[in-house]
Design a protein around this motif. Structure first.
Motif, PDB file in Angstrom:
ATOM      1  N   PRO A 296       0.871  -0.999  -0.148  1.00  0.00           N
ATOM      2  CA  PRO A 296      -0.103  -0.019   0.082  1.00  0.00           C
ATOM      3  C   PRO A 296       0.793   1.331   0.303  1.00  0.00           C
ATOM      4  CG  PRO A 296      -0.470  -1.086   2.204  1.00  0.00           C
ATOM      5  CD  PRO A 296       0.901  -2.067   1.291  1.00  0.00           C
ATOM      6  N   LYS A 297       0.069   2.084  -0.578  1.00  0.00           N
ATOM      7  CA  LYS A 297       0.794   3.563  -0.918  1.00  0.00           C
ATOM      8  C   LYS A 297       1.005   4.185   0.853  1.00  0.00           C
ATOM      9  CE  LYS A 297       2.140   2.925  -5.050  1.00  0.00           C
ATOM     10  NZ  LYS A 297       1.856   1.632  -5.446  1.00  0.00           N
ATOM     11  N   GLY A 298       1.684   4.912   1.496  1.00  0.00           N
ATOM     12  CA  GLY A 298       1.712   5.023   2.459  1.00  0.00           C
ATOM     13  C   GLY A 298       1.202   4.858   3.598  1.00  0.00           C
ATOM     14  N   LEU A 299       0.536   5.609   4.456  1.00  0.00           N
ATOM     15  CA  LEU A 299       1.066   4.625   6.354  1.00  0.00           C
ATOM     16  C   LEU A 299      -0.527   3.602   5.790  1.00  0.00           C
ATOM     17  CD1 LEU A 299       1.781   7.062   9.009  1.00  0.00           C
ATOM     18  CD2 LEU A 299       2.857   5.343   7.426  1.00  0.00           C
ATOM     19  N   ILE A 300      -1.146   4.449   4.992  1.00  0.00           N
ATOM     20  CA  ILE A 300      -2.834   3.924   5.107  1.00  0.00           C
ATOM     21  C   ILE A 300      -3.367   3.863   4.341  1.00  0.00           C
ATOM     22  CG2 ILE A 300      -5.471   4.306   6.468  1.00  0.00           C
ATOM     23  CD1 ILE A 300      -4.151   5.987   8.324  1.00  0.00           C
ATOM     24  N   ALA A 301      -4.238   2.391   3.876  1.00  0.00           N
ATOM     25  CA  ALA A 301      -4.096   1.834   2.439  1.00  0.00           C
ATOM     26  C   ALA A 301      -5.545   2.063   2.348  1.00  0.00           C
ATOM     27  CB  ALA A 301      -4.225   0.246   2.833  1.00  0.00           C
TER      28      ALA A 301
ATOM     29  N   GLY B 153      -7.983  -2.478   2.984  1.00  0.00           N
ATOM     30  CA  GLY B 153      -8.257  -2.128   4.027  1.00  0.00           C
ATOM     31  C   GLY B 153      -8.351  -2.539   5.960  1.00  0.00           C
ATOM     32  N   LYS B 154      -7.849  -3.741   6.043  1.00  0.00           N
ATOM     33  CA  LYS B 154      -8.133  -4.337   6.931  1.00  0.00           C
ATOM     34  C   LYS B 154      -6.552  -3.260   7.691  1.00  0.00           C
ATOM     35  CE  LYS B 154      -9.222  -8.867   5.291  1.00  0.00           C
ATOM     36  NZ  LYS B 154     -10.452  -8.745   6.010  1.00  0.00           N
ATOM     37  N   CYS B 155      -6.729  -3.458   9.023  1.00  0.00           N
ATOM     38  CA  CYS B 155      -6.013  -2.804   9.972  1.00  0.00           C
ATOM     39  C   CYS B 155      -5.361  -4.489  10.863  1.00  0.00           C
ATOM     40  CB  CYS B 155      -6.437  -2.492  11.377  1.00  0.00           C
ATOM     41  SG  CYS B 155      -5.346  -2.348  13.111  1.00  0.00           S
ATOM     42  N   ILE B 156      -4.055  -4.667   9.904  1.00  0.00           N
ATOM     43  CA  ILE B 156      -2.962  -5.006  10.616  1.00  0.00           C
ATOM     44  C   ILE B 156      -1.906  -5.200  11.331  1.00  0.00           C
ATOM     45  CG2 ILE B 156      -1.902  -7.614   9.264  1.00  0.00           C
ATOM     46  CD1 ILE B 156      -3.451  -6.903   6.927  1.00  0.00           C
ATOM     47  N   VAL B 157      -1.718  -5.762  12.667  1.00  0.00           N
ATOM     48  CA  VAL B 157      -0.549  -5.800  13.526  1.00  0.00           C
ATOM     49  C   VAL B 157       0.542  -7.243  12.843  1.00  0.00           C
ATOM     50  CG1 VAL B 157       0.413  -5.601  15.536  1.00  0.00           C
ATOM     51  CG2 VAL B 157      -1.948  -3.867  14.193  1.00  0.00           C
ATOM     52  N   VAL B 158       1.643  -7.153  12.425  1.00  0.00           N
ATOM     53  CA  VAL B 158       2.705  -7.125  12.694  1.00  0.00           C
ATOM     54  C   VAL B 158       3.683  -7.387  13.750  1.00  0.00           C
ATOM     55  CG1 VAL B 158       4.568  -8.795  10.888  1.00  0.00           C
ATOM     56  CG2 VAL B 158       2.231  -7.642  10.123  1.00  0.00           C
ATOM     57  N   SER B 159       4.457  -8.583  13.855  1.00  0.00           N
ATOM     58  CA  SER B 159       5.373  -8.167  14.965  1.00  0.00           C
ATOM     59  C   SER B 159       6.765  -8.844  14.292  1.00  0.00           C
ATOM     60  CB  SER B 159       4.828  -8.972  16.694  1.00  0.00           C
ATOM     61  OG  SER B 159       5.740  -9.780  16.402  1.00  0.00           O
TER      62      SER B 159
ATOM     63  N   ALA C 260      -0.308   4.679  22.161  1.00  0.00           N
ATOM     64  CA  ALA C 260      -0.526   4.472  20.349  1.00  0.00           C
ATOM     65  C   ALA C 260      -1.799   4.563  19.863  1.00  0.00           C
ATOM     66  CB  ALA C 260       0.222   3.755  20.316  1.00  0.00           C
ATOM     67  N   ASP C 261      -1.960   4.492  18.900  1.00  0.00           N
ATOM     68  CA  ASP C 261      -2.867   4.762  18.143  1.00  0.00           C
ATOM     69  C   ASP C 261      -2.349   3.926  16.854  1.00  0.00           C
ATOM     70  OD1 ASP C 261      -5.233   5.955  19.493  1.00  0.00           O
ATOM     71  OD2 ASP C 261      -4.419   7.923  19.426  1.00  0.00           O
ATOM     72  N   LEU C 262      -3.063   2.681  16.158  1.00  0.00           N
ATOM     73  CA  LEU C 262      -3.053   1.517  15.398  1.00  0.00           C
ATOM     74  C   LEU C 262      -4.192   2.002  14.430  1.00  0.00           C
ATOM     75  CD1 LEU C 262      -1.037   0.534  17.786  1.00  0.00           C
ATOM     76  CD2 LEU C 262      -1.094  -1.783  16.191  1.00  0.00           C
ATOM     77  N   PRO C 263      -3.771   1.694  13.515  1.00  0.00           N
ATOM     78  CA  PRO C 263      -4.340   2.717  12.455  1.00  0.00           C
ATOM     79  C   PRO C 263      -5.600   1.567  11.068  1.00  0.00           C
ATOM     80  CG  PRO C 263      -3.208   3.733  11.296  1.00  0.00           C
ATOM     81  CD  PRO C 263      -2.293   3.242  12.579  1.00  0.00           C
ATOM     82  N   PRO C 264      -6.212   1.450  10.483  1.00  0.00           N
ATOM     83  CA  PRO C 264      -6.302   0.522   9.330  1.00  0.00           C
ATOM     84  C   PRO C 264      -5.360   0.341   8.161  1.00  0.00           C
ATOM     85  CG  PRO C 264      -8.300   2.241   9.526  1.00  0.00           C
ATOM     86  CD  PRO C 264      -7.079   2.485  10.603  1.00  0.00           C
ATOM     87  N   GLY C 265      -4.917  -0.285   7.847  1.00  0.00           N
ATOM     88  CA  GLY C 265      -2.980  -0.456   7.068  1.00  0.00           C
ATOM     89  C   GLY C 265      -2.488  -1.204   7.601  1.00  0.00           C
ATOM     90  N   LEU C 266      -1.005  -1.520   7.954  1.00  0.00           N
ATOM     91  CA  LEU C 266      -0.433  -2.628   8.294  1.00  0.00           C
ATOM     92  C   LEU C 266       0.869  -1.415   9.084  1.00  0.00           C
ATOM     93  CD1 LEU C 266       1.289  -5.495   6.272  1.00  0.00           C
ATOM     94  CD2 LEU C 266       2.105  -4.283   8.250  1.00  0.00           C
ATOM     95  N   THR C 267       0.399  -2.121  10.648  1.00  0.00           N
ATOM     96  CA  THR C 267       1.402  -1.702  11.367  1.00  0.00           C
ATOM     97  C   THR C 267       2.552  -2.732  11.935  1.00  0.00           C
ATOM     98  OG1 THR C 267      -0.016  -0.410  12.074  1.00  0.00           O
ATOM     99  CG2 THR C 267       1.483  -0.513  13.828  1.00  0.00           C
TER     100      THR C 267
END
Lengths: 309, 306
Positions: A9-14, B180-186, B22-29
């Motif tokens: 994905p581009k950027g932090l949020i897809a 668009g899923k919120c994915i948390v990967v360690s 911390a806040d974890l938004p949608p997307g990959l963190t």
């Protein structure tokens, strides 16, 4: 430094747009049943053969009943039909213990060992659902293994011995069969699952349950001898039955209104026919064992990580 | 989707995580940190397996601990790979889908989709006990995504995978994030994380050390001299050539390894672009090459020691 891949994905949020949840909205009403069904499926893959051995326990009274047709009553003695069912029941107890040892003791310990609880407890089921599911699986298997051969003997009697008076006892025997099948299923499933929840290794859980079962039998025998030495013969039989096997046997005698016997002759102890143990202490001990097992299980179900060698 | 406010978790006297907000938004963190940093503890707090000792953890605005409402929308793929080894992959995913609340035709459809998505169609009928590490990772991921969760928590998903397995898994995780899923990967490996996302939470000894864009953190590293170790048959000649560059600040030879030279540069990008020319022109034979600061430990050293 590796540049971001084109596919990512581009950027932090897809995608910041609102996205409706498309998964299942409701969990199952009987969520525990999923655990039960899964456990039963796994068990029958491994130990279904052992279930057949329980049937052999009921072959002995079956053969005795068959021979009874040819041998005069004065030789074999007058026995109620219920006593034959007790013979089958008491013979099945050892096999049911083995089944409980192989399926009950490893049930939660196996999940601990497989680290499955970390996955399961992050699913929409509660610890209670999980516990009920495990208890129910062991219970249903033991109940089925105890009930089916007893019902087979019942049908055999119904088809063969109505003219010899079975029809008079038939209605009364059926609830006794059900009660006697429930008893080992309830006691074994509660205690074995309790032991299982405390362990992170199925082998250890199996060994502990086996040791507990045998040790309690030995201790109750020794205790009854001590009671007899001190002149308490009237309570000695009850003390002798203060173990898992003893409770199952003792309550079974009350259910079938039978005495322990061998080849139609009542078993004797200290020169006297072995009396039935008192019912109340037996029931109290059975209830205490079940409560202890379930409490142990409920307090030890947690997602712990087991590191394997 | 996931919010942590002063979340701490102690195991008796031992700190798992300490005062993390911390806040974890949608997307990959990515949760990045060395072993013992608190990544798994944080993941267990998010998945509701553990309860925070102090502070709060909210997923979809609800406390996740033993909360089946949250679990319906959450998929978790733990690091461990014991699983039910006598079950087939399909049976395992089916059982987990049923526990998640799926049933009937929808269950079968979702199981097929999940197995297909992780590329396990061919091996789904084999028992898990015979799977390779990569197959186990895939089937664990399949059970986590089978109920189409909004939040997907993956604990060290690339651990133990071969390079091809890592690439496939990375692509799969990125494609899920694109949905668009919120994915948390360690992870404890920086370059693994860089291939997946630029959004990281950097954990160290239970504390949140930094959060944000991994490239920004990288630039912090690049402000410090960067060390590169080169093994060649002519280390002193190569060192002399490299010392001509103004961004090379030092060279060092190792007592124990006479063929090694350690070069320190202020401009790693320039160094990496110029090094091939030097090697080709001087006809040096390079037998080993390692960037000593291109790892997570170096990031922590810079961030903690300045």
């Amino acid at each position: 430094m590796n540049p971001p891949d084109e596919a990512q994905p581009k950027g932090l949020i897809a995608d910041l747009s609102y996205r409706g949840y498309e998964g299942p909205l409701l969990t199952r009403r009987f969520r525990w049943w999923v655990i039960t069904r899964n456990e039963i499926k796994l068990v029958f893959r491994n130990v279904w053969l052992l279930g057949l051995l329980v049937i052999f326990a009921y072959l002995i009274p079956g053969v005795q009943l068959y021979l009874r047709s040819f041998i005069p009553p004065e030789i074999v003695g007058e026995r109620s039909f219920a006593s034959y069912f007790y013979t089958g029941y008491s013979g099945s107890l050892f096999w049911l213990f083995l089944v409980a040892l192989l399926i009950g003791a490893p049930s939660i310990a196996g999940d601990n060992r497989a680290n499955a609880l970390q996955i399961l407890l992050a699913k929409p089921i509660t610890k209670l659902d999980y516990l009920i599911g495990k208890l129910a699986a062991v219970f249903f298997i033991l109940f089925g293994m105890s009930l089916i051969p007893a019902l087979a003997l019942y049908l055999f009697c119904l088809g063969s011995f109505n003219d010899q008076g079975f029809s008079k006892e038939a209605l009364g025997i059926l609830p006794r069969i059900i009660a006697a099948s429930l008893l080992p299923a309830v006691v074994h499933s509660s205690v074995a699952v309790g032991v299982s929840a405390r362990s992170k290794s199925p082998m250890v859980a199996t060994a502990v349950y086996g040791a507990l079962y045998i040790a309690l039998s030995i201790v109750s025998q020794i205790a009854s001898n001590i009671v007899v030495d001190r002149g308490g013969q009237e309570v000695a039989t009850t003390v002798m039955h203060l173990s898992i096997s003893g409770v199952l046997s003792g309550i079974g005698q009350h259910i079938y209104n039978a005495q322990p016997s061998f080849l139609g002759q009542p078993l004797r102890i200290w020169g006297e026919p072995l009396p039935r143990p008192e019912l109340l202490p037996m029931v109290a001990l059975a209830a205490a064992l079940c409560a202890l097992g379930i409490t142990l299980a409920a307090s030890h179900i947690q997602a712990v990580e087991v590191v394997r060698d | 989707m996931i919010s942590l406010r002063n979340a701490s978790r102690w195991y008796g006297q031992v700190i798992g995580i300490n005062d993390i907000t911390a806040d974890l938004p949608p997307g990959l963190t990515a949760l990045l940190g060395p072993n013992g940093a608190g990544k798994s503890t944080l993941i267990k707090l998010i998945t509701g397996i553990l309860r925070p000792t102090t502070g709060s953890v909210l997923v979809f605005g609800e406390r996740p601990f033993a909360n089946t409402k949250v679990y319906r929308r959450l998929g978790y793929c733990p690091e461990i790979d014991g699983l039910y080894e006598s079950m087939t992959g399909r049976e395992f995913v089916t059982a987990m889908a049923a526990v998640s609340g799926l049933k009937g035709a929808l269950l079968r459809k979702k199981v097929d989709e999940a197995i297909s998505l992780v590329g396990m169609e061919a091996a789904a009928s084999r028992v898990i006990g015979g799977y390779s590490k990569g197959m186990k990772q895939r089937i664990k991921l399949a059970q986590a995504i089978v109920h189409d969760p909004d939040v997907l928590v993956l604990d060290e998903p690339l651990s133990g995978l071969d390079p091809i397995g890592r690439r496939d898994m990375t692509n799969l995780i990125c494609s899920l994030a694109q949905q668009g899923k919120c994915i948390v990967v360690s992870s404890h490996i920086l370059h693994e994380v860089e291939q997946m996302t630029s959004n990281i939470l950097l954990l160290y000894r239970g504390r949140l050390l930094a959060s944000g864009d991994v490239y920004h953190i990288r630039s912090l590293i690049d402000k410090h001299p960067h060390r590169v170790q080169i093994e060649t048959s002519e280390p002193r000649l190569l060192a002399a050539e490299l010392m001509r560059f103004p961004h090379v600040v030092s060279v060092r030879f190792s007592d124990g390894s006479p063929n090694q030279v350690e070069v320190e540069t202020k401009n790693p990008e320039a160094f990496y672009s110029q090094l091939p020319d030097v090697v080709l022109e001087g006809d040096f034979e390079i037998t080993a090459f390692e960037s000593l600061d291109n790892n997570l430990e170096a990031v922590f050293r810079y961030l903690t020691e300045g």
